[in-house]
Design a protein around this motif. Structure first.
Motif, mmCIF file in Angstrom:
data_model
loop_
_atom_site.group_PDB
_atom_site.id
_atom_site.type_symbol
_atom_site.label_atom_id
_atom_site.label_comp_id
_atom_site.label_asym_id
_atom_site.label_seq_id
_atom_site.Cartn_x
_atom_site.Cartn_y
_atom_site.Cartn_z
ATOM 1 N N ALA A 50 38.804 52.648 50.993
ATOM 2 C CA ALA A 50 38.258 52.000 52.185
ATOM 3 C C ALA A 50 37.751 50.603 51.864
ATOM 4 O O ALA A 50 37.752 49.721 52.709
ATOM 5 N N CYS A 51 37.325 50.404 50.614
ATOM 6 C CA CYS A 51 36.733 49.125 50.218
ATOM 7 C C CYS A 51 36.668 49.038 48.701
ATOM 8 O O CYS A 51 36.396 50.029 48.035
ATOM 9 N N LEU A 52 36.921 47.845 48.190
ATOM 10 C CA LEU A 52 36.774 47.552 46.764
ATOM 11 C C LEU A 52 35.528 46.701 46.566
ATOM 12 O O LEU A 52 35.316 45.741 47.319
ATOM 13 N N VAL A 53 34.730 47.028 45.568
ATOM 14 C CA VAL A 53 33.605 46.198 45.151
ATOM 15 C C VAL A 53 33.969 45.705 43.750
ATOM 16 O O VAL A 53 34.040 46.507 42.810
ATOM 17 N N VAL A 54 34.229 44.390 43.620
ATOM 18 C CA VAL A 54 34.804 43.862 42.386
ATOM 19 C C VAL A 54 33.950 42.731 41.829
ATOM 20 O O VAL A 54 33.667 41.752 42.522
ATOM 21 N N ASP A 55 33.594 42.875 40.552
ATOM 22 C CA ASP A 55 32.886 41.816 39.836
ATOM 23 C C ASP A 55 33.886 40.720 39.473
ATOM 24 O O ASP A 55 35.042 40.997 39.160
ATOM 25 N N VAL A 56 33.458 39.475 39.508
ATOM 26 C CA VAL A 56 34.335 38.358 39.158
ATOM 27 C C VAL A 56 34.612 38.326 37.661
ATOM 28 O O VAL A 56 35.747 38.139 37.223
ATOM 29 N N TYR A 64 39.493 38.284 40.083
ATOM 30 C CA TYR A 64 40.561 37.693 40.894
ATOM 31 C C TYR A 64 41.937 38.034 40.331
ATOM 32 O O TYR A 64 42.878 38.289 41.084
ATOM 33 N N GLU A 65 42.060 38.055 39.002
ATOM 34 C CA GLU A 65 43.331 38.452 38.401
ATOM 35 C C GLU A 65 43.613 39.922 38.719
ATOM 36 O O GLU A 65 44.749 40.303 39.035
ATOM 37 N N PHE A 66 42.587 40.763 38.631
ATOM 38 C CA PHE A 66 42.725 42.172 38.996
ATOM 39 C C PHE A 66 43.245 42.303 40.427
ATOM 40 O O PHE A 66 44.191 43.039 40.700
ATOM 41 N N LEU A 67 42.639 41.567 41.346
ATOM 42 C CA LEU A 67 43.048 41.657 42.752
ATOM 43 C C LEU A 67 44.470 41.140 42.949
ATOM 44 O O LEU A 67 45.236 41.703 43.744
ATOM 45 N N HIS A 68 44.833 40.090 42.217
ATOM 46 C CA HIS A 68 46.208 39.586 42.304
ATOM 47 C C HIS A 68 47.188 40.665 41.841
ATOM 48 O O HIS A 68 48.189 40.934 42.514
ATOM 49 N N ARG A 69 46.910 41.294 40.714
ATOM 50 C CA ARG A 69 47.793 42.348 40.203
ATOM 51 C C ARG A 69 47.867 43.518 41.178
ATOM 52 O O ARG A 69 48.940 44.083 41.411
ATOM 53 N N VAL A 79 37.732 43.756 50.464
ATOM 54 C CA VAL A 79 37.135 43.471 49.166
ATOM 55 C C VAL A 79 35.752 42.850 49.330
ATOM 56 O O VAL A 79 35.564 41.945 50.139
ATOM 57 N N ILE A 80 34.811 43.335 48.518
ATOM 58 C CA ILE A 80 33.511 42.697 48.358
ATOM 59 C C ILE A 80 33.482 42.146 46.939
ATOM 60 O O ILE A 80 33.634 42.890 45.973
ATOM 61 N N ILE A 81 33.326 40.840 46.827
ATOM 62 C CA ILE A 81 33.233 40.172 45.536
ATOM 63 C C ILE A 81 31.762 40.097 45.145
ATOM 64 O O ILE A 81 30.916 39.740 45.967
ATOM 65 N N VAL A 82 31.457 40.435 43.888
ATOM 66 C CA VAL A 82 30.099 40.276 43.364
ATOM 67 C C VAL A 82 30.164 39.414 42.107
ATOM 68 O O VAL A 82 31.106 39.523 41.321
ATOM 69 N N THR A 83 29.174 38.551 41.948
ATOM 70 C CA THR A 83 29.158 37.681 40.783
ATOM 71 C C THR A 83 27.741 37.252 40.437
ATOM 72 O O THR A 83 26.902 37.088 41.325
ATOM 73 N N ALA A 84 27.521 37.070 39.161
ATOM 74 C CA ALA A 84 26.259 36.499 38.688
ATOM 75 C C ALA A 84 26.393 34.999 38.497
ATOM 76 O O ALA A 84 25.415 34.316 38.247
ATOM 77 N N HIS A 85 27.614 34.510 38.585
ATOM 78 C CA HIS A 85 27.904 33.093 38.331
ATOM 79 C C HIS A 85 28.494 32.461 39.582
ATOM 80 O O HIS A 85 29.689 32.168 39.645
ATOM 81 N N ALA A 94 37.403 33.593 46.505
ATOM 82 C CA ALA A 94 37.066 34.742 47.351
ATOM 83 C C ALA A 94 37.580 34.527 48.767
ATOM 84 O O ALA A 94 38.148 35.435 49.378
ATOM 85 N N GLN A 95 37.404 33.329 49.260
ATOM 86 C CA GLN A 95 37.878 33.012 50.605
ATOM 87 C C GLN A 95 39.403 33.072 50.668
ATOM 88 O O GLN A 95 39.971 33.593 51.625
ATOM 89 N N SER A 96 40.082 32.578 49.633
ATOM 90 C CA SER A 96 41.544 32.545 49.651
ATOM 91 C C SER A 96 42.168 33.938 49.627
ATOM 92 O O SER A 96 43.263 34.125 50.148
ATOM 93 N N ILE A 97 41.487 34.908 49.039
ATOM 94 C CA ILE A 97 42.024 36.271 49.050
ATOM 95 C C ILE A 97 41.568 37.049 50.278
ATOM 96 O O ILE A 97 41.969 38.190 50.475
#
Length: 127
Positions: A50-56, A64-69, A79-85, A94-97
């Motif tokens: 239903a949803c992916l929560v993915v660290d950058v 992003y490479e994971f999501l591309h693959r 997709v929910i992108i999470v990042t500390a950076h 994030a917007q482009s995907i």
């Protein structure tokens, strides 16, 4: 077809992976966590969720490479992108995907749960 209540987490920080897993389970979702992108790619649940929560920043490749693959096998689930950076480049990616949400660590748990609920509700309404 996506499992309407299953959430897949791809986060290489074991403590955060477990915290997000427990948080989403407490909110009533079935959740599964992976500590590497490679492990998530090898498991079919990452494609049928239903949803992916993915660290950058993952240990074996970027989120992003994971999501591309993953996208090579068909359309991405929400997709929910999470990042500390947080930076402009990451936000643009994030917007482009078409990420449904972009959260900067540390984030309140309620913010993540609300985002997942919104995404799952919107996906259900489209079906």
């Amino acid at each position: 077809m996506a499992d309407r209540g299953r959430i897949v987490i791809v986060e290489d920080d074991p403590g955060l992976n477990q915290a997000v897993l427990r948080l989403l389970q407490a909110a009533g979702f079935e959740a599964v966590g992976f500590d590497t992108a490679t492990a998530a790619l090898a498991d079919q649940s990452a494609r049928k969720t239903a949803c992916l929560v993915v660290d950058v920043h993952l240990a074996d490749m970027t989120g992003y490479e994971f999501l591309h693959r993953l996208s090579l096998a068909g359309p991405l689930p929400p997709v929910i992108i999470v990042t500390a950076h947080d930076n402009a480049s990451s936000r643009r990616q994030a917007q482009s995907i078409g990420a449904a949400e972009y959260l900067t660590k540390p984030f309140p748990g309620r913010l993540l749960v609300d985002a997942v609920k919104r995404i799952v509700t919107e996906s259900s309404a489209k079906s």
